[in-house]
Design a protein around this motif. Structure first.
Motif, short mmCIF file in Angstrom:
data_model
loop_
_atom_site.label_atom_id
_atom_site.label_comp_id
_atom_site.label_asym_id
_atom_site.label_seq_id
_atom_site.Cartn_x
_atom_site.Cartn_y
_atom_site.Cartn_z
N ALA A 4 33.55 27.46 -72.71
CA ALA A 4 32.69 27.94 -73.79
C ALA A 4 33.52 28.60 -74.89
CB ALA A 4 31.66 28.91 -73.25
N ARG A 91 29.34 22.31 -81.83
CA ARG A 91 28.65 23.59 -81.59
C ARG A 91 28.54 23.87 -80.10
NH1 ARG A 91 25.86 26.54 -84.71
NH2 ARG A 91 24.39 28.04 -83.92
N PRO A 92 29.09 24.99 -79.63
CA PRO A 92 28.98 25.31 -78.20
C PRO A 92 27.57 25.79 -77.85
CG PRO A 92 30.22 27.01 -79.36
CD PRO A 92 29.90 25.95 -80.35
N ASN A 93 27.15 25.51 -76.63
CA ASN A 93 25.86 25.98 -76.16
C ASN A 93 25.82 27.49 -76.19
OD1 ASN A 93 24.93 23.39 -75.61
ND2 ASN A 93 25.73 23.42 -73.53
N GLY A 94 24.69 28.02 -76.61
CA GLY A 94 24.51 29.47 -76.61
C GLY A 94 24.95 30.17 -77.87
#
Length: 99
Positions: A4, A91-94
């Motif tokens: 992440a 775009r990273p999750n979260g």
């Protein structure tokens, strides 16, 4: 967790280069120069002072440079669009929507 963080790093590399490139040719050239200098400084510091592996640092620097290039390319293809949309695939999750 490391994945992440790595994803967020690449997202911001790409976004910064996209935004700089949208400011014109000088912005693109400055983004390239800063990106290269940042990778040299960061890699050198991590290897010499933090004892990290040289090969791993080179691999990470290459991934960062790929993200930088992707951001610049997207900006040139779509100069009027928002960079956060153009690089959404990174775009990273979260990550909160405001970024």
């Amino acid at each position: 967790m490391e994945e992440a963080r790595d994803g967020m790093d690449k997202y911001y590399h790409s976004k910064a280069n996209c935004e700089a490139t949208q400011r014109g040719g000088a912005g693109e050239e400055i983004a390239k120069a800063i990106s290269i200098l940042r990778e040299i400084e960061e890699g050198t510091r991590k290897v010499i002072f933090e004892g990290e592996n040289v090969i791993e640092q080179i691999k990470d620097a290459n991934k960062d440079m790929d993200a930088n290039k992707f951001g610049r390319e997207q900006a040139k293809l779509y100069p009027g669009d928002a960079c956060k949309i153009l690089i959404d695939v990174l775009r990273p999750n979260g990550l909160p929507e405001e970024y």
